[in-house]
Design a protein around this motif. Structure first.
Motif, PDB file in Angstrom:
ATOM      1  N   TYR A 162     -10.325  19.088  -3.143  1.00 52.04           N
ATOM      2  CA  TYR A 162     -10.169  20.159  -4.133  1.00 52.04           C
ATOM      3  C   TYR A 162     -11.417  20.348  -4.989  1.00 52.04           C
ATOM      4  O   TYR A 162     -11.678  21.444  -5.487  1.00 52.04           O
ATOM      5  N   HIS A 163     -12.192  19.274  -5.156  1.00 51.62           N
ATOM      6  CA  HIS A 163     -13.425  19.405  -5.937  1.00 51.62           C
ATOM      7  C   HIS A 163     -14.424  20.318  -5.232  1.00 51.62           C
ATOM      8  O   HIS A 163     -15.342  20.829  -5.859  1.00 51.62           O
ATOM      9  N   LYS A 164     -14.237  20.529  -3.944  1.00 57.57           N
ATOM     10  CA  LYS A 164     -15.112  21.436  -3.205  1.00 57.57           C
ATOM     11  C   LYS A 164     -14.460  22.823  -3.070  1.00 57.57           C
ATOM     12  O   LYS A 164     -15.045  23.833  -3.459  1.00 57.57           O
ATOM     13  N   ILE A 165     -13.251  22.844  -2.510  1.00 53.47           N
ATOM     14  CA  ILE A 165     -12.664  24.142  -2.153  1.00 53.47           C
ATOM     15  C   ILE A 165     -12.362  25.003  -3.377  1.00 53.47           C
ATOM     16  O   ILE A 165     -12.402  26.222  -3.297  1.00 53.47           O
ATOM     17  N   SER A 166     -12.088  24.358  -4.529  1.00 55.23           N
ATOM     18  CA  SER A 166     -11.749  25.156  -5.716  1.00 55.23           C
ATOM     19  C   SER A 166     -12.968  25.899  -6.265  1.00 55.23           C
ATOM     20  O   SER A 166     -12.823  26.787  -7.102  1.00 55.23           O
ATOM     21  N   LYS A 167     -14.159  25.530  -5.786  1.00 51.28           N
ATOM     22  CA  LYS A 167     -15.378  26.199  -6.272  1.00 51.28           C
ATOM     23  C   LYS A 167     -15.875  27.250  -5.282  1.00 51.28           C
ATOM     24  O   LYS A 167     -16.910  27.870  -5.483  1.00 51.28           O
ATOM     25  N   ALA A 168     -15.107  27.452  -4.196  1.00 49.31           N
ATOM     26  CA  ALA A 168     -15.519  28.434  -3.179  1.00 49.31           C
ATOM     27  C   ALA A 168     -15.453  29.842  -3.764  1.00 49.31           C
ATOM     28  O   ALA A 168     -14.661  30.104  -4.675  1.00 49.31           O
ATOM     29  N   PRO A 169     -16.316  30.753  -3.266  1.00 47.47           N
ATOM     30  CA  PRO A 169     -16.276  32.143  -3.763  1.00 47.47           C
ATOM     31  C   PRO A 169     -14.868  32.721  -3.610  1.00 47.47           C
ATOM     32  O   PRO A 169     -14.201  32.475  -2.599  1.00 47.47           O
ATOM     33  N   LYS A 170     -14.435  33.469  -4.630  1.00 48.97           N
ATOM     34  CA  LYS A 170     -13.069  34.028  -4.621  1.00 48.97           C
ATOM     35  C   LYS A 170     -12.876  34.952  -3.412  1.00 48.97           C
ATOM     36  O   LYS A 170     -13.762  35.721  -3.055  1.00 48.97           O
ATOM     37  N   GLY A 171     -11.726  34.853  -2.795  1.00 50.77           N
ATOM     38  CA  GLY A 171     -11.359  35.768  -1.719  1.00 50.77           C
ATOM     39  C   GLY A 171     -11.948  35.437  -0.365  1.00 50.77           C
ATOM     40  O   GLY A 171     -11.691  36.134   0.617  1.00 50.77           O
ATOM     41  N   VAL A 172     -12.710  34.352  -0.276  1.00 49.02           N
ATOM     42  CA  VAL A 172     -13.315  33.993   1.004  1.00 49.02           C
ATOM     43  C   VAL A 172     -12.197  33.599   1.992  1.00 49.02           C
ATOM     44  O   VAL A 172     -11.217  32.974   1.606  1.00 49.02           O
ATOM     45  N   ALA A 173     -12.365  34.019   3.264  1.00 49.61           N
ATOM     46  CA  ALA A 173     -11.295  33.787   4.240  1.00 49.61           C
ATOM     47  C   ALA A 173     -11.366  32.398   4.842  1.00 49.61           C
ATOM     48  O   ALA A 173     -10.342  31.751   5.057  1.00 49.61           O
ATOM     49  N   ASP A 174     -12.570  31.916   5.126  1.00 47.10           N
ATOM     50  CA  ASP A 174     -12.721  30.621   5.785  1.00 47.10           C
ATOM     51  C   ASP A 174     -13.772  29.775   5.086  1.00 47.10           C
ATOM     52  O   ASP A 174     -14.742  30.304   4.532  1.00 47.10           O
ATOM     53  N   LEU A 175     -13.579  28.482   5.121  1.00 50.98           N
ATOM     54  CA  LEU A 175     -14.613  27.558   4.651  1.00 50.98           C
ATOM     55  C   LEU A 175     -15.127  26.853   5.901  1.00 50.98           C
ATOM     56  O   LEU A 175     -14.437  26.028   6.487  1.00 50.98           O
ATOM     57  N   ASP A 176     -16.331  27.240   6.290  1.00 51.92           N
ATOM     58  CA  ASP A 176     -16.864  26.831   7.583  1.00 51.92           C
ATOM     59  C   ASP A 176     -18.232  26.177   7.377  1.00 51.92           C
ATOM     60  O   ASP A 176     -19.113  26.763   6.730  1.00 51.92           O
ATOM     61  N   GLU A 177     -18.398  25.000   7.933  1.00 52.93           N
ATOM     62  CA  GLU A 177     -19.668  24.290   7.757  1.00 52.93           C
ATOM     63  C   GLU A 177     -20.829  25.000   8.449  1.00 52.93           C
ATOM     64  O   GLU A 177     -21.992  24.766   8.128  1.00 52.93           O
ATOM     65  N   ASP A 178     -20.536  25.872   9.409  1.00 48.34           N
ATOM     66  CA  ASP A 178     -21.607  26.589  10.098  1.00 48.34           C
ATOM     67  C   ASP A 178     -22.093  27.799   9.311  1.00 48.34           C
ATOM     68  O   ASP A 178     -23.109  28.394   9.653  1.00 48.34           O
ATOM     69  N   ASP A 179     -21.346  28.167   8.287  1.00 48.84           N
ATOM     70  CA  ASP A 179     -21.752  29.305   7.456  1.00 48.84           C
ATOM     71  C   ASP A 179     -22.432  28.763   6.198  1.00 48.84           C
ATOM     72  O   ASP A 179     -21.779  28.113   5.374  1.00 48.84           O
TER      73      ASP A 179
END
Ligand code: SF4
Ligand code: SF4
Ligand code: SF4
Lengths: 252, 381
Positions: A162-179
């Motif tokens: 959660y310390h990572k994903i909660s800081k992701a840009p709002k509305g992003v569809a996927d959290l992908d290490e290749d992006d």
């Protein structure tokens, strides 16, 4: 609203445990406190033996029994669908451990599973149960969300990083290490998976990779009969993932 | 019949009180010493599956016995059955003693007992049986103490405010039922799962309550049956003995029904029944704590024998503890979802510290009971 979820492709998973190691390092877990584990199952007897395996983080259930039974609401579900533990409210009653059908919760005030006891090698300072040299940076820790090293006498579990994903840009569809735009927000176990068997994204977004994989490859959830509705899906070539019980061996 | 003078509290330290008190202090100090020196190795619970160990077994046992005693006390206090007046006060004293013994063990086991006191009522997790259990135990403690105060001030059982006594009975009923639901709601743990559990827990609570009051009535009279007043003796040999026989019979029927169904069932998790019936503890609970006392209390010529009542009551109390252990521990022995990392059936035996906690609770409960008996005029019923 985002509803974070994970997809694990069992046809790609090699059982290498890179995810397990990455999770332990990222989240400073003690040996035996496997927030993420790859479970191995043996079926049959020599020479007809079948080995199967199943990577198992917390399922972050949509209808989590751990949340329902927690008498103090220490275990709770966030708006973006993640199940977390507030260590300031947890009384250590372990009812959530009893009530989790997936066995993903840990209480580390027990006998050590390896010697020497790392809690004695790296004694905790202040409120930490231990203090490893490679621990998570303090500014990322949050005891209200069960992130970081826990104090004594509370239950811990996978936080979906959660310390990572909660800081992701709002509305992003996927959290992908290749992006490059989402790499830093991708859960550690997803990021290190060598055959890219793990995917992470928004289950409520029909265009996310996780939603598409679940639809196209007939993703399944474990133990549907419990009604917990996991937010972790498995791809197993259309078949349900094999998690043999002891009894299937007995009667086989 | 009690006289005004005999009802006045008069404290006299008996050898029973002194002995129990000393043993409690010794076990308490030893428990603290073990906890400090053993640290994480104090408990034999693990992350593989046995999360609740012997201390929780004993806590549940004491708590359920306490509410069982309160239910028996509610018969004269709330329902006005005057025939049971002679044992009303003793039931309340014993209920307090069992409650304190159980909660003391829980406080030694639980990591954050004080946090539980505020975090539970303030967060209102109404979906959790444990929330309701904690809330009801809090209310029950208050009502039980108020009832005890009324009796200690000299009120006869019939003079205790009826609403208070009714509330005591209702809370006791609720706690026993909710304690059953804590396990019965867990659908993926088939050894426990079942809507009948709250009813089973209520019956077993009453069974424990009756056994305790029969046994401890003789304890209060120094194990000298001849000194027990005739009326009380007739009560133990009559209505209470018969009620205990009925409760034991129902407990046996539930146990046998669960066992046979469990052995026939082929669901994952139910294989623990094969293990259960292979254990001496199961048979101790069934035969020693069930069949033998049933024969004693169901046979008119046997249940009138004071020493058989004492032995029968004691056997029920021990047998219930064995049953509680087998139910709670065996329900966790099949590790859910651990793959080949865990054995197909986990092993658990109480640690030294867990045993010391048990004895600490037993001696504390005895100290409290002996203290209340010495202080009050129960002996002059
Ligand atoms: S897998 Fe277990 S701990 Fe995770 S959310 Fe579901 S019930 Fe809770
Ligand atoms: S151990 Fe903590 S998180 Fe789990 S049910 Fe008890 S209070 Fe809640
Ligand atoms: S999402 Fe994070 S916390 Fe959960 S298993 Fe993966 S690395 Fe561990």
């Amino acid at each position: 609203m985002t509803k974070w979820g994970m997809v694990i492709d069992l046809e790609k998973c090699t059982g290498c445990q890179a995810c397990t190691t990455a999770c332990a390092m990222e989240n400073s877990r003690l040996p035996g406190e496997a927030w993420q584990d790859v479970l191995f199952y043996h079926e049959g007897r020599y020479p007809n033996v079948k080995v199967s395996w199943l990577p198992r983080p917390c399922m972050h259930c949509e209808n989590p029994s751990c949340v329902a039974v927690c008498p103090t609401k220490a275990t709770y579900k966030t708006e973006d669908g993640v199940v977390l533990v507030d260590w300031d409210k947890c009384i250590g009653c372990k009812y959530c451990m009893i009530a989790c059908p997936y066995g993903v919760r840990f209480y580390m005030d027990e006998k050590p599973v390896v010697q020497p006891d790392l809690r004695e090698v790296f004694p905790g300072d202040g409120d930490r149960i231990w203090n490893p040299p490679y621990r998570m940076p303090d500014h990322l820790a949050d005891r209200k969300k069960g992130i970081g090293i826990q104090p004594k006498g509370v239950v811990s579990k996978c936080t979906f990083c959660y310390h990572k994903i909660s800081k992701a840009p709002k509305g992003v569809a996927d959290l992908d290490e290749d992006d490059p735009a989402t790499r830093e927000y991708t859960p550690a176990c997803v990021r290190v998976c060598p055959p890219k068997a793990r995917y992470f994204g928004d289950l409520d977004n029909p265009n996310s990779k996780v939603s598409q994989l679940i639809a196209d490859k007939r993703g399944v959830r474990l133990k549907e009969e419990t009604g917990n509705k996991p937010q972790v899906y498995y791809l197993a070539g259309g078949a349900a993932p094999v998690v043999p019980g002891e009894r299937s061996q007995e009667r086989g | 019949m009690a006289t005004v003078t005999s009802l006045r509290p008069q404290f006299k330290a008996s050898p029973y009180l002194i002995g129990a008190g000393i043993l409690f202090i010794v076990t308490f100090i030893y428990a603290v010493y073990l906890k400090v020196t053993l640290g994480y190795a104090a408990f034999n619970t693990t992350n593989y599956g046995v999360f609740w160990g012997f201390p929780i077994v004993v806590y549940d046992y004491f708590l359920l016995t306490s509410v069982g005693l309160a239910l028996v006390a509610a018969v004269p206090l709330a329902l006005g059955v005057r025939a049971l007046d002679p044992i009303a006060k003793r039931c309340v004293w014993l209920a307090i003693a069992a409650l304190v013994g159980g909660v003391a063990i829980l406080f030694m086991e639980l990591a954050h007992p004080l946090r539980a006191l505020w975090a539970t009522p303030l967060n209102l997790q109404t979906a959790s049986p444990l929330f309701w259990k904690i809330l009801c135990v809090g209310a029950y403690t208050i009502v039980l103490v108020l009832t005890a105060l009324a009796l200690a001030r000299g009120a006869r059982p019939g003079e205790v405010p009826r609403p208070l006594a009714i509330l005591l009975g209702l809370l006791a009923l609720a706690i026993a039922a909710i304690a059953g639901s804590v396990y019965g709601m867990l659908v993926f743990r088939p050894f426990w799962y079942g809507g009948e559990l709250p009813v089973v827990f209520i019956i077993e609570s009453v069974m424990g309550g009756l056994a305790f009051v029969i046994f401890f009535t003789y304890v209060a009279y120094g194990m000298a049956p001849d000194t027990v007043p005739q009326g009380t003796r007739e009560l133990l040999a009559g209505p209470l003995g018969v009620a205990l026989a009925v409760a034991v019979l129902l407990h046996l029927l539930f146990t046998l029904a669960r066992t046979v169904t469990g052995l026939w069932s082929y669901g994952e998790g139910m294989q623990v029944w094969q293990y259960t019936v292979s254990q001496p503890l199961y048979w101790l609970g069934l035969i020693g704590g069930g069949v033998v006392p049933l024969v004693v209390f169901a046979t008119p010529t046997l249940r009138t024998q004071p020493w058989l009542q004492i032995v029968g009551g004691f056997l029920v109390a021990v047998g219930l503890l064995a049953s509680r252990y087998e139910f709670l521990i065996n329900g966790q022995l099949v590790p859910p979802f651990k793959g080949s990392w865990a054995p197909s059936l986990l092993e658990y035996a109480p640690s030294q510290f867990e045993w010391v906690l048990f004895f600490m609770g037993v001696f504390l409960a005895n100290t409290i009971y002996a203290g209340l008996e010495s202080w009050s005029s129960t002996r002059q019923e």
